[in-house]
Design a protein around this motif. Structure first.
Motif, PDB file in Angstrom:
ATOM      1  N   TYR A  20       0.868  -1.177   0.000  1.00 23.21           N
ATOM      2  CA  TYR A  20       0.000   0.000   0.000  1.00 23.21           C
ATOM      3  C   TYR A  20       0.897   1.215   0.000  1.00 23.21           C
ATOM      4  CZ  TYR A  20      -3.932  -3.064   1.048  1.00 23.21           C
ATOM      5  OH  TYR A  20      -4.885  -4.033   0.988  1.00 23.21           O
ATOM      6  N   SER A  53      -6.814 -10.280   5.011  1.00 25.42           N
ATOM      7  CA  SER A  53      -7.851  -9.725   4.122  1.00 25.42           C
ATOM      8  C   SER A  53      -7.248  -9.342   2.780  1.00 25.42           C
ATOM      9  CB  SER A  53      -8.503  -8.499   4.760  1.00 25.42           C
ATOM     10  OG  SER A  53      -9.209  -8.885   5.917  1.00 25.42           O
ATOM     11  N   THR A  54      -6.078  -8.734   2.835  1.00 23.70           N
ATOM     12  CA  THR A  54      -5.409  -8.344   1.588  1.00 23.70           C
ATOM     13  C   THR A  54      -5.188  -9.575   0.714  1.00 23.70           C
ATOM     14  OG1 THR A  54      -4.292  -6.590   2.795  1.00 23.70           O
ATOM     15  CG2 THR A  54      -3.399  -7.177   0.640  1.00 23.70           C
ATOM     16  N   HIS A  57      -8.447 -10.670  -0.836  1.00 28.65           N
ATOM     17  CA  HIS A  57      -8.889  -9.774  -1.917  1.00 28.65           C
ATOM     18  C   HIS A  57      -8.065  -9.984  -3.174  1.00 28.65           C
ATOM     19  CE1 HIS A  57     -10.532  -6.932   1.422  1.00 28.65           C
ATOM     20  NE2 HIS A  57     -11.354  -7.937   1.168  1.00 28.65           N
ATOM     21  N   LEU A  62     -10.469  -8.989  -6.242  1.00 26.09           N
ATOM     22  CA  LEU A  62     -11.052  -7.703  -5.839  1.00 26.09           C
ATOM     23  C   LEU A  62      -9.961  -6.646  -5.840  1.00 26.09           C
ATOM     24  CD1 LEU A  62     -13.555  -8.193  -2.855  1.00 26.09           C
ATOM     25  CD2 LEU A  62     -14.048  -7.592  -5.224  1.00 26.09           C
ATOM     26  N   ASP A  63      -8.718  -7.099  -5.719  1.00 21.53           N
ATOM     27  CA  ASP A  63      -7.585  -6.184  -5.648  1.00 21.53           C
ATOM     28  C   ASP A  63      -6.464  -6.773  -6.497  1.00 21.53           C
ATOM     29  OD1 ASP A  63      -6.246  -3.960  -4.895  1.00 21.53           O
ATOM     30  OD2 ASP A  63      -6.273  -4.374  -2.735  1.00 21.53           O
ATOM     31  N   SER A  86     -14.179  -9.039 -13.507  1.00 21.72           N
ATOM     32  CA  SER A  86     -15.563  -9.003 -13.022  1.00 21.72           C
ATOM     33  C   SER A  86     -16.308 -10.239 -13.505  1.00 21.72           C
ATOM     34  CB  SER A  86     -16.272  -7.743 -13.516  1.00 21.72           C
ATOM     35  OG  SER A  86     -15.641  -6.597 -12.998  1.00 21.72           O
ATOM     36  N   ARG A  89     -15.364 -13.101 -11.440  1.00 21.29           N
ATOM     37  CA  ARG A  89     -16.036 -13.051 -10.132  1.00 21.29           C
ATOM     38  C   ARG A  89     -17.491 -13.498 -10.252  1.00 21.29           C
ATOM     39  NH1 ARG A  89     -13.066  -8.037  -9.017  1.00 21.29           N
ATOM     40  NH2 ARG A  89     -14.826  -6.872  -9.829  1.00 21.29           N
ATOM     41  N   PHE A  95     -17.894 -14.777  -2.540  1.00 20.92           N
ATOM     42  CA  PHE A  95     -17.348 -14.105  -1.364  1.00 20.92           C
ATOM     43  C   PHE A  95     -18.332 -14.160  -0.196  1.00 20.92           C
ATOM     44  CE2 PHE A  95     -14.632 -11.973  -4.493  1.00 20.92           C
ATOM     45  CZ  PHE A  95     -13.411 -11.970  -3.829  1.00 20.92           C
ATOM     46  N   PHE A  97     -18.598 -12.318   3.707  1.00 19.65           N
ATOM     47  CA  PHE A  97     -17.961 -11.285   4.522  1.00 19.65           C
ATOM     48  C   PHE A  97     -18.374 -11.401   5.986  1.00 19.65           C
ATOM     49  CE2 PHE A  97     -18.583  -9.612   0.216  1.00 19.65           C
ATOM     50  CZ  PHE A  97     -17.264  -9.366  -0.138  1.00 19.65           C
ATOM     51  N   GLN A  98     -17.526 -10.840   6.826  1.00 20.08           N
ATOM     52  CA  GLN A  98     -17.796 -10.876   8.264  1.00 20.08           C
ATOM     53  C   GLN A  98     -19.138 -10.220   8.606  1.00 20.08           C
ATOM     54  OE1 GLN A  98     -14.609  -9.397  10.643  1.00 20.08           O
ATOM     55  NE2 GLN A  98     -15.836  -9.253  12.511  1.00 20.08           N
ATOM     56  N   ASP A  99     -19.430  -9.111   7.931  1.00 16.78           N
ATOM     57  CA  ASP A  99     -20.661  -8.372   8.249  1.00 16.78           C
ATOM     58  C   ASP A  99     -21.827  -8.773   7.356  1.00 16.78           C
ATOM     59  OD1 ASP A  99     -19.507  -6.925  10.316  1.00 16.78           O
ATOM     60  OD2 ASP A  99     -18.635  -5.487   8.918  1.00 16.78           O
ATOM     61  N   PHE A 101     -23.266  -8.393   4.823  1.00 15.05           N
ATOM     62  CA  PHE A 101     -23.569  -7.524   3.678  1.00 15.05           C
ATOM     63  C   PHE A 101     -24.772  -8.009   2.887  1.00 15.05           C
ATOM     64  CE2 PHE A 101     -18.836  -6.157   3.411  1.00 15.05           C
ATOM     65  CZ  PHE A 101     -19.046  -5.233   4.405  1.00 15.05           C
ATOM     66  N   ASN A 179     -18.531 -12.228  13.793  1.00 11.18           N
ATOM     67  CA  ASN A 179     -19.620 -11.578  14.522  1.00 11.18           C
ATOM     68  C   ASN A 179     -20.515 -12.587  15.230  1.00 11.18           C
ATOM     69  OD1 ASN A 179     -18.776  -9.102  13.729  1.00 11.18           O
ATOM     70  ND2 ASN A 179     -20.298  -8.843  12.102  1.00 11.18           N
TER      71      ASN A 179
END
Ligand SMILES: Nc1ncnc2c1ncn2[C@@H]1O[C@H](COP(=O)(O)OP(=O)(O)OP(=O)(O)O)[C@@H](O)[C@H]1O
Ligand SMILES: [Mg+2]
Lengths: 228, 393
Positions: A20, A53-54, A57, A62-63, A86, A89, A95, A97-99, A101, A179
């Motif tokens: 980064y 996470s990196t 992704h 995604l990255d 895309s 994907r 994917f 995710f923790q939350d 989404f 969570n």
């Protein structure tokens, strides 16, 4: 059938680094080599900030890595433009995710069916497959419930069903139980094991060593490097 | 392996985004709604007014000329032959003609009003033909008739009746002209194109001669002619009515005044539409603003959609369509509101409603285009959001 070839690599990372560009620059991944084969169930563990996470992704397109090569299902991501990745994907990658989404106010079936929207499938087929996917995660009795009407574990199952609905080559989960309480985490671990037995290839990040130890393979990350 | 988003799904997606925050959507589209409503109402009212004008012109005809042997350089009227009217009648394409003559007298309700006070009213000698030639209507009673001749009676123009405080024709009502009392036999409707005649009190030539020292020479002549030859008629009239001083003859076409007034209205209409357009522009900026804000809030959704396979283009389209829908709903509401205003106006003015479909289509189209335009910048921003960044907690 190709499934007979269970050693075929689904994800291949070679010399993958991600920096980064600060200031100060952060080396999140440092020459990672990793191969995940079809049918594997892999846990990625490591302390906070170690680059999990990196890594996920970058593996999931995604990255982009700063250097090194990433291939998914035999396709070199470096050769694809954003549109091509895309497409990958939409078809080959799921994917979680923790939350969770999920879309608030939208019932479970439609949340799951959204996983096929970018494949251009018709509404009816999406719905049929969403019902099947929800049944496969044990939520056949919660089709019409909105996220607000579901428990945390149930929400995560909906999200897992959404990732699985397109029958992707691989599913990436970033702290899927982050969570959830430990009993619910166990259920999710069990679900992953069952789905894996059914043929799904799954890579899950976790903080939870107990959770990780239930997986046949564990990759440890520290300061952006894999450790054995 | 390509990402594909069916148009129907794109539309559904955008609608869902819109209805997820209905209150905000309504607030955001109010500006567009008001702008479009204003434009549609202005277009509708102006079109209805135009329809009404055409109806009025149709009614009154555009083939009427008013001839005044105008004031000379020194203010004195040119000599007009007594038989000017008969001479004009002999011009080929003339269909009908009649004259009026101003009587030098004031009209009063009673002795208590000074004889010098005109009250802005004019006393005029007219023939029974006048009403027919200029296509006027009687509101109450009758117009001058042949049988009335030298009887002291008058007919009042609408404004004249109002100023004299006379609402209807009853036997006891009288007015004082000069020193003579006159009965009132009729009250006229107001003339759309002869406002001067509204302020006029009409007596017959015979009565004027008998009681008021009225003269027979006309001070104005109304000519109804074949519409196709109206210009030719106008050309020969001056020499006919004032052979000595044709230059002092003034010829007007009363319907022109109405057309001119309408043209002025039209300028105002364009101005109002311009203001409406500015309002729309402001509303468009507001939409762009709200969309940018909404996109900042919806980073997570954008990240998830990208992870599900959405391309940048899909994200862009989603927000542009959402912005268009926002503006489109506002526009539709505006059209309904604007049409309502027009209908209300038309009902109030008792004119036919006329809302041009092309105008409506154009304003909804403008709203959609504006929405698309307003959506471009936010949509591009949305599509540039880094998906990996967006799904981080
Ligand atoms: N956009 C960014 N810009 C700069 N540094 C970043 C950015 N994203 C992540 N990092 C840094 O990269 C390193 C790895 O981050 P990453 O999120 O991959 O860690 P992680 O292992 O998933 O941690 P956690 O367990 O807390 O989720 C961290 O030091 C983090 O601060
Ligand atoms: Mg992380």
């Amino acid at each position: 059938m190709e499934s007979a070839n269970s050693n075929r690599p689904v994800v291949e990372l070679s010399g993958v680094s991600k920096v980064y560009p600060g200031p100060p620059p952060v080396v999140a991944l440092d020459s990672v080599d990793l191969v995940v084969s079809r049918g594997e169930l892999v846990a990625i563990v490591g302390p906070s900030g170690s680059g999990k996470s990196t890594l996920l992704h970058v593996m999931g397109g995604l990255d982009r890595p700063t250097s090194g090569d990433v291939a998914i299902d035999g396709v070199d991501l470096g050769a694809l433009n954003d549109k091509g990745i895309s497409g990958l994907r939409a078809h080959s990658i799921g994917f979680v995710f923790q939350d969770f989404f999920l879309m608030e106010g939208v019932d479970a079936v439609n949340n799951v069916a959204e996983g096929l929207v970018y494949r251009g499938l018709g509404r009816r087929e999406r719905r049929t497959r969403a019902v099947a996917a929800l049944e496969s995660v044990g939520l056949g009795h919660r089709l019409d419930h909105t996220p607000a009407q579901l428990s945390g574990g149930e929400r995560q199952r909906v999200a897992i069903a959404r990732a699985l609905i397109g029958d992707p080559a691989i599913v990436f989960a970033d702290e899927p139980t982050g969570n959830l309480d430990s009993a619910t985490s166990d259920e999710i671990a069990e679900l992953f094991t069952r789905l894996n037995a059914g043929g799904s290839t799954i890579v899950a990040i976790t903080h939870d060593l107990e959770f990780a130890q239930r997986f046949p393979r564990m990759v440890s990350l520290r300061d952006g490097r894999t450790v054995l | 392996m390509r990402s594909r988003l069916r148009p129907i799904d794109l539309f559904a997606l955008s609608m869902r985004g819109l209805f997820a925050r209905p209150f905000r959507a309504v607030l955001t589209s109010i500006g567009i709604g008001i702008g479009i409503a204003a434009i549609v109402a202005v277009i509708g009212i102006s079109a209805s007014g135009r329809a009404a004008l055409l109806a009025t012109l149709d009614d009154l005809g555009t083939n009427l000329l008013r001839v005044t042997p105008g004031a000379g350089i020194f203010g004195q009227a040119a000599d007009v032959p007594e038989d000017a009217v008969a001479m004009v009648a002999r011009i080929g394409p003339v269909e009908d003609v009649t004259g009026i003559t101003i009587v030098d007298a004031t009209v009063r309700r009673s002795d208590f009003v000074s004889k010098l006070d005109t009250g802005g009213l004019t006393v005029v000698s007219a023939t029974p033909r006048l009403l027919e030639v200029i296509r006027g209507d009687v509101a109450d009673g009758r117009f001058l008739e042949d049988g009335l001749k030298a009887v002291p009676v008058v007919v009042l123009g609408s404004t004249a009746a109002e100023r004299l405080g006379i609402r209807s024709v009853v036997p006891a009502v009288r007015v004082l002209i000069g020193d003579e009392w006159f009965g009132v036999t009729g009250i006229l409707e107001s003339f759309p194109i002869h406002p001067d005649l509204d302020r006029t009190v009409f007596v017959s030539y015979e009565s004027a001669a008998t009681f008021l020292d009225g003269k027979p020479e006309p001070t104005a002549i109304y000519v109804r002619a074949n519409p196709l030859s109206i210009n030719d008629v106008a050309e020969v009239i001056p020499a006919t009515v004032a052979p000595e001083a044709p230059d002092t003859v003034e010829i007007t076409r009363p319907s022109d005044a109405l057309v001119a007034r309408k043209a002025a209205d039209e300028t105002l209409t364009s101005l109002l539409i311009g203001l409406g357009a500015v309002a729309l522009l402001v509303a468009g900026v507001a939409i762009a603003n709200i969309m940018v804000m909404s996109i900042l809030e919806r980073r997570m959704e954008i990240g998830v959609r990208r992870s599900l396979g959405a391309t940048r283009r899909h994200i862009r389209l989603q927000f542009i369509v959402e912005s268009m829908a926002l503006a489109g709903f506002g526009g539709l509401a505006g059209v309904v509101l604007g049409a309502g205003i027009t209908v209300g106006y038309a009902a109030n003015r008792d004119v036919m409603v006329s809302i041009p479909m092309a105008g409506i289509a154009a304003s909804v189209g403008a709203a959609l285009a504006l929405g698309a335009l307003a959506g471009v910048y936010p949509a591009v921003r949305a599509s540039r959001i880094d998906p990996a960044e967006a799904v981080r907690r």
